[in-house]
Write an enzyme that holds these catalytic residues in place. Structure first.
Site, PDB file in Angstrom:
ATOM      1  N   ASN A   1     -21.074  92.026 -17.695  1.00  0.00           N
ATOM      2  CA  ASN A   1     -19.856  91.445 -18.282  1.00  0.00           C
ATOM      3  C   ASN A   1     -19.921  90.429 -18.781  1.00  0.00           C
ATOM      4  OD1 ASN A   1     -18.984  88.975 -16.279  1.00  0.00           O
ATOM      5  ND2 ASN A   1     -20.153  90.204 -15.319  1.00  0.00           N
TER       6      ASN A   1
ATOM      7  N   HIS B   1     -26.743  88.784 -11.089  1.00  0.00           N
ATOM      8  CA  HIS B   1     -27.515  88.502 -12.217  1.00  0.00           C
ATOM      9  C   HIS B   1     -27.230  87.437 -12.971  1.00  0.00           C
ATOM     10  CE1 HIS B   1     -26.859  93.308 -12.886  1.00  0.00           C
ATOM     11  NE2 HIS B   1     -28.073  92.969 -12.100  1.00  0.00           N
TER      12      HIS B   1
ATOM     13  N   SER C   1     -26.522  90.349 -17.173  1.00  0.00           N
ATOM     14  CA  SER C   1     -24.940  90.482 -17.101  1.00  0.00           C
ATOM     15  C   SER C   1     -24.264  91.317 -17.885  1.00  0.00           C
ATOM     16  CB  SER C   1     -24.472  89.133 -16.759  1.00  0.00           C
ATOM     17  OG  SER C   1     -23.264  89.296 -16.725  1.00  0.00           O
TER      18      SER C   1
ATOM     19  N   HIS D   1     -28.197 100.376 -14.601  1.00  0.00           N
ATOM     20  CA  HIS D   1     -27.214  99.237 -13.956  1.00  0.00           C
ATOM     21  C   HIS D   1     -27.263  99.541 -12.316  1.00  0.00           C
ATOM     22  CE1 HIS D   1     -23.965  96.528 -12.478  1.00  0.00           C
ATOM     23  NE2 HIS D   1     -24.392  95.804 -13.641  1.00  0.00           N
TER      24      HIS D   1
ATOM     25  N   CYS E   1     -12.919  96.782 -13.900  1.00  0.00           N
ATOM     26  CA  CYS E   1     -12.259  95.790 -12.962  1.00  0.00           C
ATOM     27  C   CYS E   1     -11.379  94.589 -13.450  1.00  0.00           C
ATOM     28  CB  CYS E   1     -13.450  95.119 -12.028  1.00  0.00           C
ATOM     29  SG  CYS E   1     -12.960  93.738 -11.084  1.00  0.00           S
TER      30      CYS E   1
ATOM     31  N   GLU F   1     -24.955  99.272  -9.927  1.00  0.00           N
ATOM     32  CA  GLU F   1     -23.727  99.735  -9.669  1.00  0.00           C
ATOM     33  C   GLU F   1     -23.481 101.206 -10.127  1.00  0.00           C
ATOM     34  OE1 GLU F   1     -19.864  97.828 -10.870  1.00  0.00           O
ATOM     35  OE2 GLU F   1     -19.227  99.870 -11.232  1.00  0.00           O
TER      36      GLU F   1
ATOM     37  N   THR G   1     -17.694  99.379 -13.467  1.00  0.00           N
ATOM     38  CA  THR G   1     -16.226  98.332 -13.315  1.00  0.00           C
ATOM     39  C   THR G   1     -16.418  97.276 -14.448  1.00  0.00           C
ATOM     40  OG1 THR G   1     -17.588  97.160 -11.689  1.00  0.00           O
ATOM     41  CG2 THR G   1     -15.865  98.596 -10.876  1.00  0.00           C
TER      42      THR G   1
HETATM   43  S1  SF4 Z   1     -14.556  91.944  -8.260  1.00  0.00           S
HETATM   44 FE1  SF4 Z   1     -14.865  93.386 -10.035  1.00  0.00          FE
HETATM   45  S2  SF4 Z   1     -16.676  92.508 -11.402  1.00  0.00           S
HETATM   46 FE2  SF4 Z   1     -16.705  91.704  -9.011  1.00  0.00          FE
HETATM   47  S3  SF4 Z   1     -18.002  92.632  -8.013  1.00  0.00           S
HETATM   48 FE3  SF4 Z   1     -15.984  93.269  -7.414  1.00  0.00          FE
HETATM   49  S4  SF4 Z   1     -15.616  95.271  -8.824  1.00  0.00           S
HETATM   50 FE4  SF4 Z   1     -17.509  94.077  -9.925  1.00  0.00          FE
END
Ligand code: SF4
Length: 292
Positions: A234, A42, A232, A130, A204, A132, A168
């Site tokens: 995150n 992203h 994005s 999203h 994550c 994911e 995540t």
């Molecule tokens: S490390 Fe974490 S933030 Fe990065 S792609 Fe994998 S799950 Fe997603």
């Protein structure tokens, strides 16, 4: 006096994104043709860089015309139907799903089977569109319930056994708050109702572990430039961390947005970014600010 600019050494690609981009670059460097299902990351600047090396970004509608071609599945992962469609269309998948996402998909699939037996439900805290989350829904046979905000807990049937997961890259504190809100609702419906809830910690560490360091980094500078793509997830979470620690934080997608007037009276600038922001882009932004 020149502005002192520091690039945060903890910002930039997480290992899942690094792995996907390395795979793509290896194949492109060997002169192989490579297609990617959706934007590889992203961040449009990084997508442009890889497309200039030959990567072609496609969507589901193109899959049937990619017979014999290599199609990269990015770190976000894909639902099982994508692999099925690729196999039926003779497309060769290059799977760069992040191992953390693969494990999460497996846990969602197993929770779905478990909940089927007891009339329960799988709930995912994340953004509906999203990629994911689309992959996770597919692993729950399309039947997972998606919650985007804690306030949406009212739309859940809290009388049912429930397994709760998070995308995540969602905010860890919001996820804890959602789990608590579901527990409370369950307990008001049935005595000890919350014993029917299982909360899986699936935020994550690549995002959550960065927050304290990013807050400290942001508070050390007169101004913070947070670099990320607008899509994005995150990026939104980590930008807010910087903004809370230093209200003089601005969001930027590319170095082209830099204007001298933004930095009047500023002595030090911290440049940082999301897990989808390439280091080269943060360095470019820093160079442009130093040249003011
Ligand atoms: S490390 Fe974490 S933030 Fe990065 S792609 Fe994998 S799950 Fe997603």
């Amino acid at each position: 006096m020149a502005i002192v600019v520091e690039v945060d050494n903890g910002s930039g690609f997480c290992f899942g994104v690094t792995n996907a981009i390395q795979k793509a670059e290896e194949l492109l460097t060997r002169g192989e043709s490579l297609y990617c299902l959706g934007e590889i990351v992203h961040n449009s600047e990084e997508v442009n860089r890889l497309e200039s090396k030959g990567l072609k970004t496609v969507d589901y509608s193109n899959m049937s015309s990619l017979k014999g071609k290599q199609l990269l599945v990015r770190a976000h992962g894909e639902p099982p139907e994508t692999y099925q469609l690729a196999s039926e269309s003779g497309v060769n998948i290059v799977d760069a799903t992040c191992p953390i996402v693969t494990k999460l998909q497996q846990r969602v699939a197993s929770a779905y089977s478990e909940m089927q037996l007891v009339g329960g439900q799988v709930v995912i805290f994340g953004k509906k569109s999203h990629p994911e989350v689309v992959g996770l829904i597919g692993n729950a046979n399309g039947a997972a319930i998606i919650i985007e905000k804690v306030e949406e807990v009212a739309m859940l049937d809290c009388s049912k056994p429930t397994v709760l997961f998070s995308q995540t890259t969602m905010d860890g504190e919001d996820y804890v708050a959602l789990g608590e809100a579901i527990k409370q609702t369950m307990d008001t419906l049935i005595p000890n109702g919350s014993s029917q809830l299982k909360v899986v910690n699936s935020v994550c560490g690549s995002v959550s572990n960065r927050k304290p360091k990013l807050a400290e980094f942001s508070s050390r500078h007169d101004m913070v430039v947070f670099v990320a793509g607008k899509k994005s997830s995150n990026g939104k979470v980590l930008y807010q961390v910087c903004k809370d620690a230093n209200p003089n934080t601005i969001f930027m997608e590319s170095a082209a947005e830099i204007e001298e007037s933004m930095f009047e009276g500023i002595n030090s600038v911290g440049v940082c970014g999301a897990t989808s922001t390439p280091l080269w882009l943060m360095e470019l932004v820093a160079e442009k600010i130093r040249a003011i």
